[in-house]
Design a protein around this motif. Structure first.
Motif, PDB file in Angstrom:
ATOM      1  N   ALA A 225       1.192  -0.962   0.085  1.00 54.52           N
ATOM      2  CA  ALA A 225      -0.353  -0.200  -0.236  1.00 54.52           C
ATOM      3  C   ALA A 225       1.048   0.975  -0.349  1.00 54.52           C
ATOM      4  O   ALA A 225       1.741   1.353   0.809  1.00 54.52           O
ATOM      5  CB  ALA A 225      -0.682   0.124   1.616  1.00 54.52           C
ATOM      6  N   PRO A 226       0.589   2.179  -0.897  1.00 51.07           N
ATOM      7  CA  PRO A 226       1.402   3.601  -0.832  1.00 51.07           C
ATOM      8  C   PRO A 226       1.482   4.130   0.834  1.00 51.07           C
ATOM      9  O   PRO A 226       2.787   4.564   0.965  1.00 51.07           O
ATOM     10  CB  PRO A 226       0.298   4.839  -1.515  1.00 51.07           C
ATOM     11  CG  PRO A 226      -0.648   3.701  -1.928  1.00 51.07           C
ATOM     12  CD  PRO A 226      -1.140   2.042  -1.761  1.00 51.07           C
ATOM     13  N   GLU A 227       1.073   3.912   1.840  1.00 47.38           N
ATOM     14  CA  GLU A 227       1.344   4.047   3.342  1.00 47.38           C
ATOM     15  C   GLU A 227       2.353   3.472   3.694  1.00 47.38           C
ATOM     16  O   GLU A 227       3.028   3.663   4.952  1.00 47.38           O
ATOM     17  CB  GLU A 227      -0.371   4.676   4.039  1.00 47.38           C
ATOM     18  CG  GLU A 227      -0.908   3.519   4.373  1.00 47.38           C
ATOM     19  CD  GLU A 227      -2.112   3.018   3.686  1.00 47.38           C
ATOM     20  OE1 GLU A 227      -3.170   2.652   3.303  1.00 47.38           O
ATOM     21  OE2 GLU A 227      -1.369   3.861   2.098  1.00 47.38           O
ATOM     22  N   ASN A 228       2.604   2.112   3.134  1.00 48.91           N
ATOM     23  CA  ASN A 228       4.076   1.143   3.373  1.00 48.91           C
ATOM     24  C   ASN A 228       5.097   1.655   2.859  1.00 48.91           C
ATOM     25  O   ASN A 228       6.144   0.910   2.809  1.00 48.91           O
ATOM     26  CB  ASN A 228       3.076  -0.300   3.211  1.00 48.91           C
ATOM     27  CG  ASN A 228       2.123  -0.220   4.540  1.00 48.91           C
ATOM     28  OD1 ASN A 228       1.214  -1.140   3.824  1.00 48.91           O
ATOM     29  ND2 ASN A 228       2.347  -0.058   5.776  1.00 48.91           N
ATOM     30  N   ILE A 229       4.637   2.390   2.033  1.00 48.27           N
ATOM     31  CA  ILE A 229       6.000   3.391   0.840  1.00 48.27           C
ATOM     32  C   ILE A 229       7.445   3.982   2.032  1.00 48.27           C
ATOM     33  O   ILE A 229       6.105   5.619   1.677  1.00 48.27           O
ATOM     34  CB  ILE A 229       5.736   3.114  -0.663  1.00 48.27           C
ATOM     35  CG1 ILE A 229       5.250   1.847  -1.048  1.00 48.27           C
ATOM     36  CG2 ILE A 229       7.181   3.441  -1.936  1.00 48.27           C
ATOM     37  CD1 ILE A 229       4.224   2.271  -2.467  1.00 48.27           C
ATOM     38  N   LEU A 230       7.797   4.169   1.769  1.00 51.70           N
ATOM     39  CA  LEU A 230       9.074   5.802   2.141  1.00 51.70           C
ATOM     40  C   LEU A 230       9.768   5.826   0.681  1.00 51.70           C
ATOM     41  O   LEU A 230      10.496   4.979   0.559  1.00 51.70           O
ATOM     42  CB  LEU A 230       9.816   5.305   3.292  1.00 51.70           C
ATOM     43  CG  LEU A 230      10.759   6.372   3.982  1.00 51.70           C
ATOM     44  CD1 LEU A 230      10.420   7.632   4.622  1.00 51.70           C
ATOM     45  CD2 LEU A 230      11.768   6.054   5.002  1.00 51.70           C
ATOM     46  N   VAL A 231       9.469   6.946   0.271  1.00 56.65           N
ATOM     47  CA  VAL A 231      10.268   7.711  -0.955  1.00 56.65           C
ATOM     48  C   VAL A 231      11.021   8.922  -0.802  1.00 56.65           C
ATOM     49  O   VAL A 231      11.031  10.056  -0.025  1.00 56.65           O
ATOM     50  CB  VAL A 231       9.366   7.886  -1.425  1.00 56.65           C
ATOM     51  CG1 VAL A 231      10.206   8.640  -3.096  1.00 56.65           C
ATOM     52  CG2 VAL A 231       8.486   7.133  -2.218  1.00 56.65           C
ATOM     53  N   ALA A 232      12.367   8.912  -0.771  1.00 51.66           N
ATOM     54  CA  ALA A 232      13.810   9.612  -0.214  1.00 51.66           C
ATOM     55  C   ALA A 232      13.923   9.978  -1.258  1.00 51.66           C
ATOM     56  O   ALA A 232      13.813  10.079  -2.577  1.00 51.66           O
ATOM     57  CB  ALA A 232      14.504   8.812   0.291  1.00 51.66           C
ATOM     58  N   HIS A 233      13.589  11.696  -1.284  1.00 51.60           N
ATOM     59  CA  HIS A 233      14.547  12.693  -2.487  1.00 51.60           C
ATOM     60  C   HIS A 233      14.872  14.209  -2.033  1.00 51.60           C
ATOM     61  O   HIS A 233      15.130  14.283  -0.933  1.00 51.60           O
ATOM     62  CB  HIS A 233      12.805  12.980  -2.760  1.00 51.60           C
ATOM     63  CG  HIS A 233      11.999  13.954  -2.426  1.00 51.60           C
ATOM     64  ND1 HIS A 233      11.945  14.599  -2.514  1.00 51.60           N
ATOM     65  CD2 HIS A 233      10.603  12.922  -1.724  1.00 51.60           C
ATOM     66  CE1 HIS A 233      11.376  15.119  -1.734  1.00 51.60           C
ATOM     67  NE2 HIS A 233      10.275  14.853  -0.939  1.00 51.60           N
ATOM     68  N   ASP A 234      15.585  14.493  -2.604  1.00 48.42           N
ATOM     69  CA  ASP A 234      16.138  16.027  -2.716  1.00 48.42           C
ATOM     70  C   ASP A 234      14.794  17.146  -2.132  1.00 48.42           C
ATOM     71  O   ASP A 234      13.606  16.718  -3.222  1.00 48.42           O
ATOM     72  CB  ASP A 234      16.810  16.027  -3.785  1.00 48.42           C
ATOM     73  CG  ASP A 234      16.053  16.199  -5.486  1.00 48.42           C
ATOM     74  OD1 ASP A 234      16.180  14.762  -5.140  1.00 48.42           O
ATOM     75  OD2 ASP A 234      16.444  17.411  -5.903  1.00 48.42           O
ATOM     76  N   GLU A 235      15.183  17.718  -1.517  1.00 46.83           N
ATOM     77  CA  GLU A 235      14.503  19.165  -1.056  1.00 46.83           C
ATOM     78  C   GLU A 235      14.926  20.236  -1.491  1.00 46.83           C
ATOM     79  O   GLU A 235      15.777  20.726  -0.073  1.00 46.83           O
ATOM     80  CB  GLU A 235      13.641  18.156   0.185  1.00 46.83           C
ATOM     81  CG  GLU A 235      13.016  19.418   0.623  1.00 46.83           C
ATOM     82  CD  GLU A 235      11.392  19.769  -0.264  1.00 46.83           C
ATOM     83  OE1 GLU A 235      11.307  21.082  -0.979  1.00 46.83           O
ATOM     84  OE2 GLU A 235      11.217  18.569  -0.519  1.00 46.83           O
ATOM     85  N   LEU A 236      14.169  21.231  -2.057  1.00 43.90           N
ATOM     86  CA  LEU A 236      14.815  22.482  -2.547  1.00 43.90           C
ATOM     87  C   LEU A 236      14.536  23.379  -1.082  1.00 43.90           C
ATOM     88  O   LEU A 236      15.494  23.855  -1.030  1.00 43.90           O
ATOM     89  CB  LEU A 236      14.347  22.875  -3.714  1.00 43.90           C
ATOM     90  CG  LEU A 236      15.141  22.709  -5.388  1.00 43.90           C
ATOM     91  CD1 LEU A 236      14.642  22.567  -6.253  1.00 43.90           C
ATOM     92  CD2 LEU A 236      16.259  23.663  -5.206  1.00 43.90           C
ATOM     93  N   ASP A 237      13.895  23.470  -0.412  1.00 42.70           N
ATOM     94  CA  ASP A 237      13.177  23.734   0.512  1.00 42.70           C
ATOM     95  C   ASP A 237      14.015  23.573   2.439  1.00 42.70           C
ATOM     96  O   ASP A 237      13.129  24.385   2.745  1.00 42.70           O
ATOM     97  CB  ASP A 237      11.892  23.859   0.286  1.00 42.70           C
ATOM     98  CG  ASP A 237      11.064  24.246  -0.172  1.00 42.70           C
ATOM     99  OD1 ASP A 237      11.396  25.353  -1.481  1.00 42.70           O
ATOM    100  OD2 ASP A 237       9.923  24.081  -0.931  1.00 42.70           O
ATOM    101  N   LEU A 238      14.267  22.592   1.965  1.00 41.40           N
ATOM    102  CA  LEU A 238      14.928  22.414   3.468  1.00 41.40           C
ATOM    103  C   LEU A 238      17.452  22.808   2.747  1.00 41.40           C
ATOM    104  O   LEU A 238      17.440  22.327   1.929  1.00 41.40           O
ATOM    105  CB  LEU A 238      14.947  21.349   3.679  1.00 41.40           C
ATOM    106  CG  LEU A 238      13.960  21.083   4.082  1.00 41.40           C
ATOM    107  CD1 LEU A 238      13.821  18.913   4.293  1.00 41.40           C
ATOM    108  CD2 LEU A 238      13.014  21.378   5.215  1.00 41.40           C
ATOM    109  N   PRO A 239      17.499  23.518   4.067  1.00 47.15           N
ATOM    110  CA  PRO A 239      19.715  23.357   3.723  1.00 47.15           C
ATOM    111  C   PRO A 239      19.521  22.558   4.019  1.00 47.15           C
ATOM    112  O   PRO A 239      19.593  21.122   4.303  1.00 47.15           O
ATOM    113  CB  PRO A 239      19.584  24.442   5.144  1.00 47.15           C
ATOM    114  CG  PRO A 239      18.716  24.165   5.697  1.00 47.15           C
ATOM    115  CD  PRO A 239      17.405  23.827   5.263  1.00 47.15           C
ATOM    116  N   PRO A 240      20.647  21.369   3.451  1.00 50.06           N
ATOM    117  CA  PRO A 240      22.034  20.827   3.477  1.00 50.06           C
ATOM    118  C   PRO A 240      21.847  20.432   4.881  1.00 50.06           C
ATOM    119  O   PRO A 240      22.344  22.002   6.087  1.00 50.06           O
ATOM    120  CB  PRO A 240      22.845  21.683   2.917  1.00 50.06           C
ATOM    121  CG  PRO A 240      23.193  22.564   1.694  1.00 50.06           C
ATOM    122  CD  PRO A 240      21.453  22.905   2.734  1.00 50.06           C
TER     123      PRO A 240
END
Length: 201
Positions: free
Chosen positions: A84-99
């Motif tokens: 199910a989608p709620e059992n999926i964790l997607v790691a991705h780059d995020e422009l709105d957060l600093p390194p």
């Protein structure tokens, strides 16, 4: 609980060091830590590994499609294994957060991120978990494409790697479905890391 951990990125050595591949970097870090290797799976349009972590089964997936077709891979995998989608964790780059910052979030929009946009289309819902790995913002919207497809300086890369290590540390809670505890620990680590970075500046 999380059954599938997906990292978003673009395939090929020419993209390996791009900020846009932060999701791939996280999957690689997890795989290295537990001593598994991802193998190509043509039917899922990606590289896959299966492992047991903290007593739970977990799949790792890196789509080998380009970023804007990530949903083709994740959708095929989720349908086959009935995840199910709620059992999926997607790691991705995020422009709105600093390194150096990473945040967990369930659902929401795609904020212009083409990988998330395609995932939402293929899964039919935005209600999957996201691990948002901060890469910072160039400050000018017109510069975003070149920025995400560029290599971060060593100082920023070190901060991104530290945030990924903090993210990896909350996997035990995520595998047990303890999302509130995972978010509290990760976001507390963000504050501590930010203070340390300021002290070292």
């Amino acid at each position: 609980m999380i059954q599938l951990l997906v990292g978003l990125g673009n395939p090929g050595p020419e993209h390996a060091l791009d900020r846009h591949n932060a999701g791939f970097w996280f999957i690689d870090q997890v795989a290295t830590a537990v001593g598994v290797s991802l193998k190509p799976e043509r039917g899922f349009f990606g590289d896959v590994a299966r492992l047991r972590l903290h007593g739970h089964e977990l799949w790792l997936l890196q789509p080998s499609t380009y970023m804007n077709r990530s949903g083709q891979s994740v959708g095929a995998f989720a349908r086959f294994y009935k995840i199910a989608p709620e059992n999926i964790l997607v790691a991705h780059d995020e422009l709105d957060l600093p390194p150096g910052q990473a945040k967990l979030k369930l659902g929401g929009g795609h904020a212009g991120h083409n990988g998330l946009r395609d995932l939402i289309a293929h899964l039919g819902t935005p209600n999957f978990w996201r691990l948002r790995l901060g890469i910072g913002h160039p400050g000018d919207r017109a510069a975003v494409v070149g920025f995400v497809l560029g290599k971060p300086p060593q100082s920023e890369l070190k901060l991104i790697e530290q945030a990924m290590e903090q993210s990896q540390a909350v996997l035990p809670q995520l595998l047990k479905g303890e999302f509130e505890a995972a978010m509290m620990q990760l976001h507390r680590g963000n504050r501590a890391g930010g203070q340390a970075a300021k002290a070292g500046a």
